[in-house]
Design a protein around this motif. Structure first.
Motif, mmCIF file in Angstrom:
data_model
loop_
_atom_site.group_PDB
_atom_site.id
_atom_site.type_symbol
_atom_site.label_atom_id
_atom_site.label_comp_id
_atom_site.label_asym_id
_atom_site.label_seq_id
_atom_site.Cartn_x
_atom_site.Cartn_y
_atom_site.Cartn_z
ATOM 1 N N LEU A 284 -18.370 -38.665 30.275
ATOM 2 C CA LEU A 284 -17.383 -38.989 31.307
ATOM 3 C C LEU A 284 -16.690 -37.728 31.832
ATOM 4 O O LEU A 284 -16.230 -37.697 32.977
ATOM 5 N N SER A 285 -16.619 -36.694 31.015
ATOM 6 C CA SER A 285 -16.015 -35.435 31.461
ATOM 7 C C SER A 285 -16.858 -34.752 32.520
ATOM 8 O O SER A 285 -16.334 -34.072 33.410
ATOM 9 N N THR A 286 -18.176 -34.913 32.440
ATOM 10 C CA THR A 286 -19.083 -34.222 33.357
ATOM 11 C C THR A 286 -19.692 -35.143 34.401
ATOM 12 O O THR A 286 -20.412 -34.682 35.285
ATOM 13 N N ALA A 287 -19.427 -36.441 34.322
ATOM 14 C CA ALA A 287 -20.034 -37.409 35.239
ATOM 15 C C ALA A 287 -19.581 -37.166 36.677
ATOM 16 O O ALA A 287 -18.423 -36.816 36.922
ATOM 17 N N PRO A 288 -20.479 -37.364 37.657
ATOM 18 C CA PRO A 288 -20.154 -37.082 39.064
ATOM 19 C C PRO A 288 -19.399 -38.218 39.736
ATOM 20 O O PRO A 288 -19.808 -38.731 40.770
ATOM 21 N N GLY A 289 -18.316 -38.639 39.148
ATOM 22 C CA GLY A 289 -17.468 -39.657 39.756
ATOM 23 C C GLY A 289 -16.116 -39.068 40.087
ATOM 24 O O GLY A 289 -15.881 -37.878 39.913
ATOM 25 N N GLY A 290 -15.219 -39.898 40.539
ATOM 26 C CA GLY A 290 -13.878 -39.437 40.843
ATOM 27 C C GLY A 290 -12.998 -39.421 39.602
ATOM 28 O O GLY A 290 -13.305 -40.055 38.591
ATOM 29 N N LEU A 291 -11.896 -38.705 39.679
ATOM 30 C CA LEU A 291 -10.947 -38.619 38.565
ATOM 31 C C LEU A 291 -10.433 -39.989 38.175
ATOM 32 O O LEU A 291 -10.312 -40.307 36.981
ATOM 33 N N ASP A 292 -10.146 -40.840 39.172
ATOM 34 C CA ASP A 292 -9.603 -42.158 38.870
ATOM 35 C C ASP A 292 -10.623 -43.048 38.171
ATOM 36 O O ASP A 292 -10.312 -43.689 37.156
ATOM 37 N N GLN A 293 -11.874 -43.095 38.695
ATOM 38 C CA GLN A 293 -12.880 -43.950 38.052
ATOM 39 C C GLN A 293 -13.215 -43.477 36.640
ATOM 40 O O GLN A 293 -13.323 -44.275 35.713
ATOM 41 N N MET A 294 -13.369 -42.167 36.455
ATOM 42 C CA MET A 294 -13.730 -41.658 35.137
ATOM 43 C C MET A 294 -12.577 -41.825 34.141
ATOM 44 O O MET A 294 -12.788 -42.092 32.961
ATOM 45 N N GLY A 295 -11.341 -41.671 34.624
ATOM 46 C CA GLY A 295 -10.197 -41.903 33.750
ATOM 47 C C GLY A 295 -10.122 -43.342 33.295
ATOM 48 O O GLY A 295 -9.841 -43.631 32.123
ATOM 49 N N LEU A 296 -10.389 -44.265 34.213
ATOM 50 C CA LEU A 296 -10.368 -45.684 33.874
ATOM 51 C C LEU A 296 -11.473 -46.015 32.871
ATOM 52 O O LEU A 296 -11.245 -46.743 31.890
ATOM 53 N N LEU A 297 -12.674 -45.476 33.096
ATOM 54 C CA LEU A 297 -13.773 -45.717 32.162
ATOM 55 C C LEU A 297 -13.480 -45.106 30.798
ATOM 56 O O LEU A 297 -13.825 -45.683 29.758
ATOM 57 N N ALA A 298 -12.844 -43.940 30.785
ATOM 58 C CA ALA A 298 -12.501 -43.299 29.514
ATOM 59 C C ALA A 298 -11.555 -44.182 28.706
ATOM 60 O O ALA A 298 -11.696 -44.320 27.482
ATOM 61 N N ALA A 299 -10.576 -44.776 29.393
ATOM 62 C CA ALA A 299 -9.660 -45.685 28.704
ATOM 63 C C ALA A 299 -10.396 -46.904 28.171
ATOM 64 O O ALA A 299 -10.077 -47.426 27.101
ATOM 65 N N ALA A 300 -11.416 -47.350 28.918
ATOM 66 C CA ALA A 300 -12.125 -48.566 28.549
ATOM 67 C C ALA A 300 -13.041 -48.376 27.342
ATOM 68 O O ALA A 300 -13.189 -49.281 26.527
ATOM 69 N N VAL A 301 -13.678 -47.210 27.224
ATOM 70 C CA VAL A 301 -14.670 -47.018 26.162
ATOM 71 C C VAL A 301 -14.126 -46.184 25.005
ATOM 72 O O VAL A 301 -14.882 -45.695 24.175
ATOM 73 N N LYS A 302 -12.799 -46.027 24.967
ATOM 74 C CA LYS A 302 -12.144 -45.314 23.859
ATOM 75 C C LYS A 302 -12.538 -43.842 23.782
ATOM 76 O O LYS A 302 -12.609 -43.252 22.696
ATOM 77 N N ALA A 303 -12.835 -43.230 24.931
ATOM 78 C CA ALA A 303 -13.132 -41.796 24.948
ATOM 79 C C ALA A 303 -11.821 -41.009 24.883
ATOM 80 O O ALA A 303 -10.735 -41.576 24.986
ATOM 81 N N ASP A 304 -11.925 -39.696 24.701
ATOM 82 C CA ASP A 304 -10.751 -38.835 24.664
ATOM 83 C C ASP A 304 -10.264 -38.623 26.096
ATOM 84 O O ASP A 304 -10.806 -37.807 26.845
ATOM 85 N N ILE A 305 -9.237 -39.369 26.472
ATOM 86 C CA ILE A 305 -8.759 -39.362 27.856
ATOM 87 C C ILE A 305 -8.262 -37.981 28.264
ATOM 88 O O ILE A 305 -8.432 -37.559 29.411
ATOM 89 N N SER A 306 -7.645 -37.260 27.349
ATOM 90 C CA SER A 306 -7.109 -35.944 27.679
ATOM 91 C C SER A 306 -8.221 -35.008 28.142
ATOM 92 O O SER A 306 -8.092 -34.316 29.160
ATOM 93 N N VAL A 307 -9.328 -34.976 27.402
ATOM 94 C CA VAL A 307 -10.448 -34.095 27.747
ATOM 95 C C VAL A 307 -11.071 -34.517 29.066
ATOM 96 O O VAL A 307 -11.335 -33.682 29.946
ATOM 97 N N VAL A 308 -11.309 -35.823 29.231
ATOM 98 C CA VAL A 308 -11.916 -36.330 30.464
ATOM 99 C C VAL A 308 -11.048 -35.987 31.670
ATOM 100 O O VAL A 308 -11.542 -35.519 32.707
ATOM 101 N N THR A 309 -9.741 -36.199 31.552
ATOM 102 C CA THR A 309 -8.825 -35.938 32.666
ATOM 103 C C THR A 309 -8.817 -34.461 33.040
ATOM 104 O O THR A 309 -8.874 -34.107 34.226
ATOM 105 N N VAL A 310 -8.761 -33.574 32.039
ATOM 106 C CA VAL A 310 -8.723 -32.135 32.315
ATOM 107 C C VAL A 310 -10.025 -31.672 32.964
ATOM 108 O O VAL A 310 -10.016 -30.910 33.936
ATOM 109 N N PHE A 311 -11.173 -32.141 32.454
ATOM 110 C CA PHE A 311 -12.463 -31.766 33.036
ATOM 111 C C PHE A 311 -12.561 -32.222 34.488
ATOM 112 O O PHE A 311 -12.956 -31.458 35.374
ATOM 113 N N GLN A 312 -12.222 -33.492 34.742
ATOM 114 C CA GLN A 312 -12.358 -34.041 36.093
ATOM 115 C C GLN A 312 -11.346 -33.404 37.050
ATOM 116 O O GLN A 312 -11.657 -33.167 38.225
#
Length: 340
Positions: A284-312
């Motif tokens: 999710l950190s490297t996926a070619p989506g928007g910050l909002d969609q990837m942040g929402l997916l990160a929350a949904a699949v229990k990923a590390d939201i901090s890392v995903v948000t900073v990368f995106q």
């Protein structure tokens, strides 16, 4: 609007019953998208409702931000730079192939393949008079839909993790935080923050946490409503008339989306190994989506939201501070040389 809400709710309940990943987001996208082929010129969903959903999700993501992320920020920054340089080099290659095979201008192909936020890249295409707006919109919508629909299955996602909280003072506190975040959005827009309705709430909540003010957990029902508000909007973006583009352009959009997801899969495996992250977080950190969609997916699949948000967020800043200005400068110089 009421009709869209009913259709979106039916899709959410159906996908939830079928145990699909992130049913409250994917269900509305799918049901509203399909409904447009049968219901003509009656479906409306204003951006203000989408923005309301983004504010709620932004608050929820800000609540889960972890300051310990910055303890090893140098390694993180190194990989963010490497991944984005590799990705944009790859995008330029895809853009060249798309331009040669579809007849689109190279500038249009670049704007269509740069993996930034959907709304930001479409706005860029609108501002540039010589860019094929419909083609750019189609490419980015296909990528958003592909990422949102495929990634949950790749990372084995489940429903958004919120708590079932009764209507107590804690919930009213959540409401106050959401209101505070919404009031701050105009400031974020004035500062030209990318995806201001999403990023501003994150910054507001992180600021509260920095000063020791902890907001209570976002109730799951509120997050479900937010996902419906966002999903209905995304579902309405791809309209049947959009598919009237030439066949080679339609195929090019699908091929571009698949190629970027394959590249993301490979780079995410490397990042997961060297940064000791879960596959869901690195993907999710490297996926070619928007910050909002990837942040929402990160929350949904229990990923590390901090890392995903900073990368995106780094990618968005890289796009709007480096990539798009360079594109404009190159074509401005070319136009001036032609005029001379």
């Amino acid at each position: 609007m009421l009709l869209v809400f009913v259709i979106a709710l039916i899709g959410a309940l159906l996908f939830s019953t079928l145990s699909f990943p992130i049913p409250w987001l994917i269900g509305p996208i799918f049901s509203v998208l399909v409904a447009q082929f049968f219901i003509k010129d009656r479906l409306r969903w204003p951006a203000v409702l989408r923005n309301t959903g983004l504010v709620i999700v932004g608050v929820a993501i800000g609540q889960q931000f972890d300051f310990s992320l910055f303890s090893d920020f140098k390694s993180l920054l190194f990989f963010m730079v490497i991944v984005n340089v590799l990705l944009f080099a790859f995008c330029l290659g895809i853009a060249w192939v798309i331009a040669r095979s579809t007849g689109l201008t190279f500038k249009t192909a670049v704007a269509a393949n740069v993996p930034g936020g959907l709304s930001q890249l479409v706005l860029f295409a609108e501002e540039e008079g010589d860019v094929h707006l419909t083609a750019v919109t189609y490419f980015h919508i296909v990528r958003v839909l592909g990422v949102v629909l495929l990634i949950p299955f790749l990372v084995s996602g489940h429903v958004v993790g919120g708590a079932s909280i009764p209507l107590t003072w804690d919930v009213w506190q959540v409401g106050l935080v959401i209101l505070l975040a919404a009031v701050a959005v105009p400031l974020g827009r004035k500062l030209k923050l990318p995806v201001a309705h999403f990023l501003t709430p994150i910054i507001v909540v992180i600021g509260l946490k920095f000063f020791g003010i902890e907001a209570p957990t976002m109730p799951s029902d509120v997050l479900h409503i937010a996902q419906i508000l966002i999903g209905a909007y995304i579902g309405l973006l791809l309209k049947p008339e959009t598919l009237r583009l030439p066949l080679n352009v339609l195929i090019g959009g699908m091929a571009s989306m698949v190629a970027m997801i394959i590249l993301t899969y490979g780079t995410s495996l490397l990042i997961a190994r060297y940064l000791d992250l879960s596959f869901a977080t690195s993907f999710l950190s490297t996926a070619p989506g928007g910050l909002d969609q990837m942040g929402l997916l990160a929350a949904a699949v229990k990923a590390d939201i901090s890392v995903v948000t900073v990368f995106q967020l780094f990618r968005l800043l890289f796009i709007f501070l480096c990539v798009l200005p360079i594109i404009k400068w190159v074509y401005r110089e070319r136009e001036e040389s032609v005029q001379q």
